[in-house]
Design a protein around this motif. Sequence first.
Motif, PDB file in Angstrom:
ATOM      1  N   SER A  17      40.510  29.953  33.781  1.00 36.79           N
ATOM      2  CA  SER A  17      39.072  29.689  33.741  1.00 36.79           C
ATOM      3  C   SER A  17      38.546  29.604  32.318  1.00 36.79           C
ATOM      4  N   ASP A  18      37.510  28.786  32.171  1.00 38.56           N
ATOM      5  CA  ASP A  18      36.786  28.777  30.907  1.00 38.56           C
ATOM      6  C   ASP A  18      35.643  29.792  31.015  1.00 38.56           C
ATOM      7  N   ASP A  19      34.882  29.968  29.942  1.00 36.20           N
ATOM      8  CA  ASP A  19      33.830  30.984  29.920  1.00 36.20           C
ATOM      9  C   ASP A  19      32.767  30.747  30.987  1.00 36.20           C
ATOM     10  N   PHE A  25      32.038  33.704  38.240  1.00 33.60           N
ATOM     11  CA  PHE A  25      32.721  34.738  39.011  1.00 33.60           C
ATOM     12  C   PHE A  25      32.033  36.094  38.845  1.00 33.60           C
ATOM     13  N   GLU A  26      31.566  36.378  37.638  1.00 33.55           N
ATOM     14  CA  GLU A  26      30.880  37.645  37.384  1.00 33.55           C
ATOM     15  C   GLU A  26      29.578  37.724  38.186  1.00 33.55           C
TER      16      GLU A  26
END
Length: 126
Positions: A17-19, A25-26
């Motif tokens: 994943s990228d940022d 997701f967070e």
Amino acid sequence: METKKLKNVWNFIDEISDDEEKDYFELDDILYNISMKIFDYRTSNGLTQKQLAEKLGIKQSMVSKLESGEYNPTIEQLWKISKKLGWKFNVIFEESNSIEANVWDEVDIQSEDLDIKFDEKLVENA
């Protein structure tokens, strides 16, 4: 037969994943924790979605959206829900550590260990 252990899903997500995806997701994790807290309250008190909606002063469809995690409630909405359910509500902002550590590598976290944003108060029966 050889047995293989699956990789930790969070490590896999970190790898691919990228940022922006990690942020998604967070946020999804936060919404999931909120939805499970509301769902657990409703089911442990033997309430239907309609009954909980009446208690909260909202529509049944909104309870459904909250429980499914498909709705991102405002802080004010969460605060009102917590008041009506007799919960303490906290929002905590903390600075990130400069050294990034992946706690998922070190701990096998169960769902009941996840940080939630509001806790039930102990209420004495009169």
